[in-house]
Each structure stands twice: as C-alpha cells, then as structure tokens.
Design a protein around this motif. Sequence first.
Motif, PDB file in Angstrom:
ATOM      1  N   LYS A 390      40.157  38.436  33.667  1.00  0.00           N
ATOM      2  CA  LYS A 390      38.843  38.341  34.295  1.00  0.00           C
ATOM      3  C   LYS A 390      38.554  39.614  35.072  1.00  0.00           C
ATOM      4  CE  LYS A 390      39.357  33.329  34.958  1.00  0.00           C
ATOM      5  NZ  LYS A 390      39.398  32.241  35.961  1.00  0.00           N
ATOM      6  N   ILE A 391      37.326  40.063  35.027  1.00  0.00           N
ATOM      7  CA  ILE A 391      36.940  41.253  35.756  1.00  0.00           C
ATOM      8  C   ILE A 391      37.090  41.019  37.259  1.00  0.00           C
ATOM      9  CG2 ILE A 391      34.478  40.604  35.880  1.00  0.00           C
ATOM     10  CD1 ILE A 391      33.851  43.600  35.513  1.00  0.00           C
ATOM     11  N   GLY A 392      37.653  41.986  37.945  1.00  0.00           N
ATOM     12  CA  GLY A 392      37.825  41.901  39.385  1.00  0.00           C
ATOM     13  C   GLY A 392      38.890  40.923  39.829  1.00  0.00           C
ATOM     14  N   ASP A 393      39.806  40.555  38.936  1.00  0.00           N
ATOM     15  CA  ASP A 393      40.830  39.576  39.297  1.00  0.00           C
ATOM     16  C   ASP A 393      42.158  39.971  38.677  1.00  0.00           C
ATOM     17  OD1 ASP A 393      42.005  37.341  40.376  1.00  0.00           O
ATOM     18  OD2 ASP A 393      40.692  35.893  39.375  1.00  0.00           O
TER      19      ASP A 393
END
Length: 426
Positions: A390-393
Amino acid sequence: MPFTPGNETSGNLSAVGLARETTFNTPVTPSQFDPFNSLALGADPGLFFPQVMQGIREADVFALYGQEKMAGGLDSPLFPHNGILAWIAAVGHDGSQSGSSTTAVNGTIGAASAGATTITWTAVTGVPVSGSYIQVGIAANGVFGVSALGTGIAPSQVIKVTAVTGSGPYTLTVPALAYAIVASGAGQNNTAQAVIAPFFHAVIPGVRPCSLTIEKNMGGLQSEQFSGCMVNTFALKLPTSNAEASFSADLMAASVAVLDTPSAITGIDDGLPFVFAEGALSLFGQSLNTVSNVTVTLGNTVKDTYTVGSSHMPTYLTPTTRTVSGQLTVIFYSLDDSTYGYFKKALPSLATSGVPTQGALSLTLAHPDLTAFNIVLPQINIEKIADEVKIGDMIMQTLDFKASYNIASSGILTSYFSNNVAYAPY
C-alpha cells in the motif's frame, strides 16, 4: 416481578455468569462473572407454517413450533481468570494444577481417593500450616509452575490446608480432593510441597469438552439461565492497537429458564486483560517481533440433534470435528530468506525439496505478576499467504495457517493459564 412499562434499563447494569456443569444440561450457580462486551446468546422459538392452499391468498395459516434453538456469541476481553471458562469449555477441561515457589516445606502424602477430605503428610522439611497451599504431583520437589503440571494417570493438584493435627505423620484437613493421590507404582503422584499464587492450570483437549451454565443478567432485573452450553467456536484476537486481547465464543445451549431473582454477582477479581505488549510469539522455532495482529480460532463443529417424543429443545449437543486455524500479519522482510521467507516456505513449487514448511506456533501473554495465558500448536502449515503493498505504508504479509494433529505429541494443541485466584480445577 413488578414492572412498569416504559421504564428503561441500562445495559451497563447487566452481567454474564459462567459455571462448569457437573452433569450436562443440569444448571448450576455461576462460579465467576466475566466483564464482557456483549452477549448475543438468545432464543429462536422455531415457529413455522406448513405451506398450504385452501382458497385464500395466505399460505401461513397453521402456526406450529419445531426446533427451538439457543445460540449466540459472547464477546469479552481476555482475562487470566474472568471468563477463562469459555476457553476451557472450548478445548476440553482443566486437567492439572500447580503453584509457585515459596518457603521450603516438602514431604509426601499417603494414598487417598478423589473426594477425600483428610490426607496424611510425612514431613521431609517442615509442615504446612492452616490456610496454606500444597502442590501434590509427579514433579520432584523444587519444581513449580508449568514444569510441575502433570496430566498423566494421576494429575498434579493444588490443595488448600484448613487444619493440621498430629505430631508426625500429620493429618491435614482439606477440601475434597479433585484427583486421587497414588503413593506407589505407575502414576505415583504423592510428592508434596508448599506453594503460593499464582496458580497454573493445564487445559487438556477432550473428546467431549465440559458444558457450561451461562447466566445472562438483564440489567439486574431478571436473568436468562442457559444450561448445557457448548462452545461451537472460540476466536482469540490480539491486535497491536489501543485494544485489549479479546475473544469471541459462539455458544449453543440445550435449554433455558427465567430467573426472577438473578444470582449474586461474585467471583470478579481485579486482574487486568492482556495487551499485545505482553505477548511473546514464535513460529517454526523462531521468536518473532514483526507480528502486528494475531488470531487463533478453535472450532468444535457442534451438532444439535432432536428426537421424537422429547421437548422442542435438542436432546443432544455433540462436538464433532475439531479444527484450529488462525492468521498472522507480519512485516515483510524477504520472500526466500531461510528464516523469514514465508512466501517460499508456503508454496510447494518453491519450498526446499518441494515440501512446504511445517512446524510449531507458540503464543504466550504474561502480566508482570506472572499471571499468563499460553497456547502452543505443535504442527501448523501456512494455508494462504497474501502480500499487502500500500502506498505510504509498510509492506506486510498476511499468513493464514491451519493446525493439524501431531502424532508425536498426540494432540493438536497444548495450553495453560495462571492467575492469583483459583487453585482448584475450574
């Protein structure tokens, strides 16, 4: 009881009492109350209408009643004492008890039958005093806690001493013994020593787990008393968030009664629920500090059977197939590392010699006061693996696992818990 329609009652005033039944479907007074989140255990009257045509549009004409069902879930924080009966009833029974180290007092106990209220103490070092506890079991003197739990022919047990007479050998007056004491031969378990809390309990898988009476106190006004309760599924949940460890127990009952006067709310101690920071987990022999969420689910596949000439309630509630499964969410490290490469370990096409990894999973939750909850699955396989990108994770992996019966250990799980309250079997 007197009641004025329109007066509301807060759910906060409700309570859930639990007790182990000696005889299936024979209700008993609660031995403990669980500080619970919700209890959906309720009734389905079994109303049905035979579908008929008789010159009218309506097909529902003759009201009949068939299978009356009592089922629903109990949701609760996981405590070392309160509500622990739900786990015991999911697995089997509380089969052995031990204590913790104290001042050296040890000896041997003469043979005694289960239910005996006096036993004979032959001193080696010292004599127990009234109000103290002694551990009698198969372990040697100086062995306490988990290591002293014996589950063979003659289990270990903790006994409270209520009186001491004589000058040696001494006669100890005690509550009725949970198990027989064998002084010689196979299964000898008469080694005795003084102990203190916390007390440890071995939860033993059974062919037929014990049944419960569950009392649903409705705001302190009345109670629904469900007897013959069997745990169909038990799901342990350990999130790494601002949430306690908890469980959901799906229950099935054999009968219900209304109590106009609820049982007194007793048996609640001040022990705290567990949280993730108190956990220790290992997978395939490797301790892990990369796990963010854990669930373990035990299923008993309880079958309700109704018989002709009986009541509308089930005549039998039978645990059939037992299953254990769960899920781990772990921080991604490698796809094929020898220790953390779960992707390679799970797939036959990639695993070493084409054989996916099979091994043990162990989870222990422990408070600083040594009260604890432990479960070990000696043989699990990864059933599914999913990569979460997941983006930003963080990149995470979700591992669904299945436990299986281990022939070497003759079981699918082992478990114990400890608390400062109960020395006798639940």
